[in-house]
Write a protein that holds these residues in place. Structure first.
Motif, PDB file in Angstrom:
ATOM      1  N   ASN A 191       0.835  -1.193   0.000  1.00  0.00           N
ATOM      2  CA  ASN A 191       0.000   0.000   0.000  1.00  0.00           C
ATOM      3  C   ASN A 191       0.878   1.255   0.000  1.00  0.00           C
ATOM      4  O   ASN A 191       2.114   1.172  -0.128  1.00  0.00           O
ATOM      5  CB  ASN A 191      -0.993  -0.022   1.172  1.00  0.00           C
ATOM      6  CG  ASN A 191      -0.293   0.110   2.523  1.00  0.00           C
ATOM      7  OD1 ASN A 191       0.911   0.384   2.580  1.00  0.00           O
ATOM      8  ND2 ASN A 191      -1.043  -0.074   3.590  1.00  0.00           N
ATOM      9  N   GLU A 192       0.251   2.405   0.187  1.00  0.00           N
ATOM     10  CA  GLU A 192       0.994   3.656   0.072  1.00  0.00           C
ATOM     11  C   GLU A 192       2.052   3.818   1.169  1.00  0.00           C
ATOM     12  O   GLU A 192       2.989   4.593   1.026  1.00  0.00           O
ATOM     13  CB  GLU A 192       0.017   4.850   0.049  1.00  0.00           C
ATOM     14  CG  GLU A 192      -0.684   5.164   1.370  1.00  0.00           C
ATOM     15  CD  GLU A 192      -1.897   4.261   1.652  1.00  0.00           C
ATOM     16  OE1 GLU A 192      -2.106   3.282   0.908  1.00  0.00           O
ATOM     17  OE2 GLU A 192      -2.630   4.538   2.619  1.00  0.00           O
ATOM     18  N   ASP A 193       1.933   3.047   2.261  1.00  0.00           N
ATOM     19  CA  ASP A 193       2.967   3.099   3.297  1.00  0.00           C
ATOM     20  C   ASP A 193       4.103   2.123   3.029  1.00  0.00           C
ATOM     21  O   ASP A 193       5.013   1.965   3.856  1.00  0.00           O
ATOM     22  CB  ASP A 193       2.361   2.756   4.671  1.00  0.00           C
ATOM     23  CG  ASP A 193       1.362   3.811   5.118  1.00  0.00           C
ATOM     24  OD1 ASP A 193       1.608   4.998   4.845  1.00  0.00           O
ATOM     25  OD2 ASP A 193       0.340   3.439   5.728  1.00  0.00           O
ATOM     26  N   GLY A 194       4.012   1.416   1.906  1.00  0.00           N
ATOM     27  CA  GLY A 194       5.021   0.397   1.637  1.00  0.00           C
ATOM     28  C   GLY A 194       4.796  -0.853   2.478  1.00  0.00           C
ATOM     29  O   GLY A 194       5.694  -1.684   2.626  1.00  0.00           O
ATOM     30  N   LYS A 195       3.595  -0.984   3.019  1.00  0.00           N
ATOM     31  CA  LYS A 195       3.261  -2.161   3.838  1.00  0.00           C
ATOM     32  C   LYS A 195       2.678  -3.233   2.939  1.00  0.00           C
ATOM     33  O   LYS A 195       1.857  -2.943   2.063  1.00  0.00           O
ATOM     34  CB  LYS A 195       2.220  -1.733   4.892  1.00  0.00           C
ATOM     35  CG  LYS A 195       1.523  -2.859   5.620  1.00  0.00           C
ATOM     36  CD  LYS A 195       2.390  -3.385   6.738  1.00  0.00           C
ATOM     37  CE  LYS A 195       1.756  -4.563   7.472  1.00  0.00           C
ATOM     38  NZ  LYS A 195       1.800  -5.813   6.727  1.00  0.00           N
ATOM     39  N   ILE A 196       3.102  -4.480   3.153  1.00  0.00           N
ATOM     40  CA  ILE A 196       2.527  -5.580   2.382  1.00  0.00           C
ATOM     41  C   ILE A 196       1.121  -5.852   2.887  1.00  0.00           C
ATOM     42  O   ILE A 196       0.916  -6.088   4.082  1.00  0.00           O
ATOM     43  CB  ILE A 196       3.378  -6.861   2.520  1.00  0.00           C
ATOM     44  CG1 ILE A 196       4.814  -6.594   2.031  1.00  0.00           C
ATOM     45  CG2 ILE A 196       2.754  -8.014   1.742  1.00  0.00           C
ATOM     46  CD1 ILE A 196       5.768  -7.749   2.237  1.00  0.00           C
ATOM     47  N   ARG A 256      -0.425 -11.058  -0.425  1.00  0.00           N
ATOM     48  CA  ARG A 256       0.641 -11.780  -1.123  1.00  0.00           C
ATOM     49  C   ARG A 256       0.024 -12.585  -2.263  1.00  0.00           C
ATOM     50  O   ARG A 256      -1.085 -13.108  -2.141  1.00  0.00           O
ATOM     51  CB  ARG A 256       1.384 -12.714  -0.173  1.00  0.00           C
ATOM     52  CG  ARG A 256       2.236 -11.979   0.844  1.00  0.00           C
ATOM     53  CD  ARG A 256       3.057 -12.958   1.677  1.00  0.00           C
ATOM     54  NE  ARG A 256       3.631 -12.307   2.836  1.00  0.00           N
ATOM     55  CZ  ARG A 256       4.780 -11.632   2.821  1.00  0.00           C
ATOM     56  NH1 ARG A 256       5.482 -11.532   1.692  1.00  0.00           N
ATOM     57  NH2 ARG A 256       5.237 -11.074   3.916  1.00  0.00           N
ATOM     58  N   LEU A 297      -3.794 -11.386   4.048  1.00  0.00           N
ATOM     59  CA  LEU A 297      -3.031 -11.289   5.295  1.00  0.00           C
ATOM     60  C   LEU A 297      -3.968 -10.870   6.418  1.00  0.00           C
ATOM     61  O   LEU A 297      -4.944 -10.129   6.191  1.00  0.00           O
ATOM     62  CB  LEU A 297      -1.903 -10.263   5.145  1.00  0.00           C
ATOM     63  CG  LEU A 297      -0.822 -10.662   4.149  1.00  0.00           C
ATOM     64  CD1 LEU A 297       0.241  -9.573   4.057  1.00  0.00           C
ATOM     65  CD2 LEU A 297      -0.173 -11.968   4.569  1.00  0.00           C
ATOM     66  N   LEU A 298      -3.649 -11.333   7.611  1.00  0.00           N
ATOM     67  CA  LEU A 298      -4.454 -11.033   8.789  1.00  0.00           C
ATOM     68  C   LEU A 298      -4.682  -9.529   8.909  1.00  0.00           C
ATOM     69  O   LEU A 298      -3.723  -8.742   8.903  1.00  0.00           O
ATOM     70  CB  LEU A 298      -3.724 -11.556  10.027  1.00  0.00           C
ATOM     71  CG  LEU A 298      -4.431 -11.389  11.370  1.00  0.00           C
ATOM     72  CD1 LEU A 298      -5.722 -12.191  11.422  1.00  0.00           C
ATOM     73  CD2 LEU A 298      -3.503 -11.799  12.507  1.00  0.00           C
ATOM     74  N   GLY A 299      -5.947  -9.143   8.978  1.00  0.00           N
ATOM     75  CA  GLY A 299      -6.250  -7.726   9.166  1.00  0.00           C
ATOM     76  C   GLY A 299      -6.301  -6.928   7.872  1.00  0.00           C
ATOM     77  O   GLY A 299      -6.501  -5.720   7.903  1.00  0.00           O
ATOM     78  N   TYR A 300      -6.104  -7.615   6.721  1.00  0.00           N
ATOM     79  CA  TYR A 300      -6.116  -6.895   5.434  1.00  0.00           C
ATOM     80  C   TYR A 300      -7.053  -7.574   4.438  1.00  0.00           C
ATOM     81  O   TYR A 300      -6.740  -7.711   3.263  1.00  0.00           O
ATOM     82  CB  TYR A 300      -4.693  -6.789   4.869  1.00  0.00           C
ATOM     83  CG  TYR A 300      -3.800  -5.911   5.715  1.00  0.00           C
ATOM     84  CD1 TYR A 300      -3.823  -4.534   5.561  1.00  0.00           C
ATOM     85  CD2 TYR A 300      -2.981  -6.466   6.693  1.00  0.00           C
ATOM     86  CE1 TYR A 300      -3.041  -3.726   6.369  1.00  0.00           C
ATOM     87  CE2 TYR A 300      -2.182  -5.667   7.497  1.00  0.00           C
ATOM     88  CZ  TYR A 300      -2.222  -4.298   7.329  1.00  0.00           C
ATOM     89  OH  TYR A 300      -1.458  -3.495   8.120  1.00  0.00           O
ATOM     90  N   ARG A 332      -9.949  -6.638   3.289  1.00  0.00           N
ATOM     91  CA  ARG A 332     -10.470  -5.714   2.267  1.00  0.00           C
ATOM     92  C   ARG A 332      -9.531  -5.628   1.074  1.00  0.00           C
ATOM     93  O   ARG A 332      -9.959  -5.672  -0.070  1.00  0.00           O
ATOM     94  CB  ARG A 332     -10.593  -4.307   2.849  1.00  0.00           C
ATOM     95  CG  ARG A 332     -11.760  -4.131   3.721  1.00  0.00           C
ATOM     96  CD  ARG A 332     -12.928  -3.468   2.955  1.00  0.00           C
ATOM     97  NE  ARG A 332     -14.143  -3.638   3.740  1.00  0.00           N
ATOM     98  CZ  ARG A 332     -14.343  -3.029   4.907  1.00  0.00           C
ATOM     99  NH1 ARG A 332     -13.435  -2.175   5.376  1.00  0.00           N
ATOM    100  NH2 ARG A 332     -15.423  -3.254   5.602  1.00  0.00           N
TER     101      ARG A 332
END
Ligand SMILES: Nc1ncnc2c1ncn2[C@@H]1O[C@H](COP(=O)(O)OP(=O)(O)OP(=O)(O)O)[C@@H](O)[C@H]1O
Ligand SMILES: [Mg+2]
Lengths: 252, 502
Positions: B115-120, B123, B148-151, B153
């Protein structure tokens, strides 16, 4: 499930840095690891690039109106999850007291909350805000080991002693304290002296010292644990030793 | 790969690809698809020149085993390395060997969606399989979205974007299934059309016999290469079925065709018997050895070695027979003769006013049931062994006739009748086994005695113990037979066999 709190009543001593790096190393060794960022400032959350937000806020979590599992976020590292910080954690003291009144229950609520995750994680790290509050007391009471970063000064030692005394007053289960020298500066003679003598003189003080290095400060730039971008740094080595000591102490 | 995955990123995300790995993948199964039928997928993966890894999926958690040295395919269970994987396969493989069914080159690569924070936040697993054997295929691609857990959406968004794009659609099969389809391999054997009630009788008989002949031919290579013992067993069953049907209904076929080929099937039965008998011994030996009371397990080792030598000798003769002109001519002549009948033009069939399959089956079944019933009624506790053997053979014929008639029978009536018959056959089988095996042990012992490397006394004693066990087995079977016959001849069975007749 073993619980490790990174705690010091003082600010800026390396609590978050230690919690993030040690949680990372724990997961890399194959332990299912969770890091709970209890600090409303959200430094650990930031370092993992996660948005500092818990739906419904800390209050609902504490009142068990929302399952703790729904707030978890996977980090970019296998086996390491994060329970992010949220601005509402500022009121966590009030929330804890509000949910449980003045009873002793209020100081054990976090531990019970974590019990929900007992089957899901092998190790839980708690990154705490710098204060002596109901939140930190909860963290201390929930923990098997309390990791205490200290800067090698005489004054810092006094606060460590005070903490030891406080924990000693707990009835029932008491966490083990494990202090280590954070931001050790070899150029300062006082640092050198304290590091050389203290671990032999006092219980619960690790011989491991994490050197003060700009590489460590860079974590905020990389937004990643230190071993990820500086695997050979002396500070990485120090965190490795610390993790080995901790794993032994916590029986994890 | 990144190009193909671009739609997943859209404007919101960026993609970052991980390292690609390339492996040679060989999917394995038994010739009768035992693994597939149990929902198991066994594959061998090799990155470079090492022996590689075996992976088994479908037993719950996937298990894998690193091979210490290369395995030559086909391989039976005892050729695979000891451990969890082998345990997970043993039941499904049974005595059969696994061999490659398809082979290809598998490239896998992970991509991260940031995402825009560079967070995966998601996968993606990219897998690209290009079949190389039995034929080359186009690359088959599967992309797996790993939330991934919590992602959740984000995963939903990426999945939607991929689905909406040109190149991707939800996969309905696994890569293995896609590969099998691409190489044109089907798990179902191409079966001959089933016989039907209105078929002319000769067409029905010829069709069934052609099916048996196919089975014989299909199993020859496996016997010659000694892949596993079931090839010979299946071949022999097909030979027996052929002989029985020729005997019971061969009269509807041209006399010359039958006269010319029937003796060949007797020969084929005889020439395959020694190897099969030895196979049975070798397959059972471990269990037999475990059951020794006086003797020790290892006492039987010289016996096992003897069996092994004998088997090698027997196999040489068998292979010679299966490669002989006589065999080729027998099967070719038989098959083309039968095909001429089975594939007769529809119009010719219609113009005929001969016997229909329905009538043939009804008549022969009735006759056979009567015959078996008569023999069964004649058996008393004092009847000689020959009579019991004779009953066993007739029961077997009835069984084969039933199986031939199956497509014309009422399904539940068929199942009930078969069940009755099977119970009786099991006891008759034990009776026969006990006798044959104890007699064979005597012969083996004598032969081993004649051998210059005489067997140790302990071996002969252990064999004596086995022989006694077989005699006991036969006695027990003889004893059980009385009650079994009573049941078989009881009113229930009679009612059932009546319901069966078309
Ligand atoms: N070994 C080190 N060498 C150099 N800088 C360090 C070291 N350890 C921590 N720092 C830096 O010191 C600052 C404070 O560290 P950290 O955030 O870990 O402390 P903290 O105790 O969690 O602070 P707070 O009380 O505000 O939560 C950070 O900028 C961090 O990068
Ligand atoms: Mg902090």
């Amino acid at each position: 499930m073993r619980i490790v709190a990174s705690y010091n009543v003082k600010g800026g001593v390396g609590k978050t840095t230690a919690a993030v790096n040690l949680a990372y190393l724990s997961a890399r060794e194959g332990r299912r690891t969770l890091l709970w960022d209890l600090d409303p400032q959200g430094a650990a959350t930031f370092l993992f690039r996660v948005k500092p937000r818990v739906k419904g806020g800390g209050g609902r979590l504490v009142r068990r109106e929302r399952p703790i599992g729904a707030a978890l976020k996977a980090t970019d590292f296998t086996g390491l999850d994060l329970l992010p910080a949220d601005v509402t954690y500022r009121n966590l003291d009030l929330d804890l007291a509000g949910a449980h009144g003045r009873s002793t229950k209020a100081s054990r609520a976090l531990g019970r909350l974590l019990g929900e995750l007992a089957d899901d994680y092998d190790v839980v790290f708690l990154d705490t805000p710098p204060s002596l509050s109901l939140v930190s007391e909860n963290a201390l009471r929930a923990s098997d080991v309390v990791l205490v970063p200290i800067i090698p000064t005489v004054l810092a030692l006094r606060t460590y002693d005070q903490l030891a005394e406080f924990v000693d007053g707990f009835d029932g289960r008491r966490p083990r304290l494990h202090a280590f020298f954070s931001m050790a500066d070899r150029r300062k003679s006082l640092h050198r002296e304290i590091i050389a003598s203290l671990p032999g003189e006092r219980d619960g003080i690790s011989p491991t010292a994490v050197p003060a290095l700009s590489q460590v400060e860079q974590m905020a730039v990389h937004r990643a644990p230190l071993p990820v971008y500086a695997p050979d740094s002396p500070a990485t080595r120090a965190y490795h030793s610390l993790w080995t000591e901790l794993a032994g102490l916590a029986g994890a | 790969m990144l190009g193909a995955l671009n739609p997943a990123a859209g404007t919101r995300y960026t993609l970052s690809a991980g390292q690609a790995t390339t492996r040679t993948v060989t999917y394995l199964d038994t010739v009768d698809w035992r693994l597939r039928r149990k929902g198991l997928v066994l594959r061998h993966e090799r990155a470079t020149s090492e022996a590689g890894t075996l992976r088994l999926d479908g037993t719950g958690d996937a298990v894998s085993a690193t091979l210490p040295s290369p395995v030559a395919w086909p391989a039976r269970i005892e050729h695979l390395p000891d451990g969890e994987l082998r345990d997970g396969l043993a039941d499904a493989m049974w005595v059969r060997a696994v061999a490659p069914v398809a082979k290809g080159r598998l490239v896998t690569r992970e991509a991260a969606v940031l995402n825009e924070d560079g967070k995966i936040v998601v996968r993606l697993d990219w897998a690209e399989l290009t079949g190389s054997e039995p034929v080359r295929t186009e690359p088959l691609v599967r992309v797996t979205v790993r939330p991934l857990l919590g992602y959740r959406r984000d995963a939903e968004r990426v999945t939607r974007a991929l689905r909406d794009s040109e190149g991707f659609e939800p996969a309905e099969d696994t890569l293995y299934q896609a590969l099998l389809a691409a190489v044109g391999s089907t798990a179902e054997a191409i079966a001959r059309p089933a016989i039907s009630a209105d078929m002319p009788a000769d067409v029905a008989v010829a069709t069934a016999l052609l099916g048996f002949a196919d089975t014989i031919v299909d199993n020859v290579d496996g016997v010659v290469d000694d892949v596993d013992t079931e090839f010979l067993h299946d071949l022999r069953v097909a030979v027996r079925r052929s002989r029985s049907l020729i005997k019971l209904a061969g009269d509807v076929l041209p006399e010359r065709l039958v006269a010319r080929h029937a003796p060949g099937f007797k020969w084929l039965g005889d020439v395959t018997t020694p190897t099969r008998d030895l196979d049975v011994y070798l397959l059972e030996l471990e269990e037999l050895a475990a059951g020794l009371v006086a003797g020790e397990r290892q006492d039987l080792e010289p016996f096992a070695e003897h069996l092994d030598r004998e088997r090698r000798k027997a196999r040489r003769a068998l292979v010679r027979a299966l490669r002989s002109q006589r065999f080729t001519r027998l099967l070719d002549g038989w098959r083309s003769g039968l095909a001429g009948i089975a594939e007769r033009e529809e119009s010719e069939k219609d113009s005929e006013r001969g016997l229909a399959a329905r009538e043939l089956v009804a008549g022969r079944l009735r006759r056979m049931v009567k015959k078996v019933t008569r023999r069964a009624q004649a058996i008393t506790p004092d009847s000689p062994s020959e009579d019991v053997h004779d009953l066993r053979k007739r029961c077997k014929e009835l069984r084969y006739l039933l199986e031939f008639a199956k497509p014309l029978c009422d399904e539940s009536a068929f199942r009930a009748a078969l069940k009755d018959l099977k119970k009786l056959q099991d006891i008759l089988g034990d009776f026969q086994d006990g006798e044959v095996q104890s007699a064979a042990l005597r012969v083996f012992a004598e032969r081993m005695q004649e051998d210059p490397s005489r067997p140790p006394a302990a071996t002969l004693l252990a064999m004596g113990e086995l022989s006694a066990r077989f005699v006991t087995l036969q006695r027990q079977a003889r004893h059980d037979l009385t009650a079994a016959l009573e049941r078989f001849l009881g009113p229930d069975t009679q009612v059932r066999s009546e319901a069966l007749l078309p």
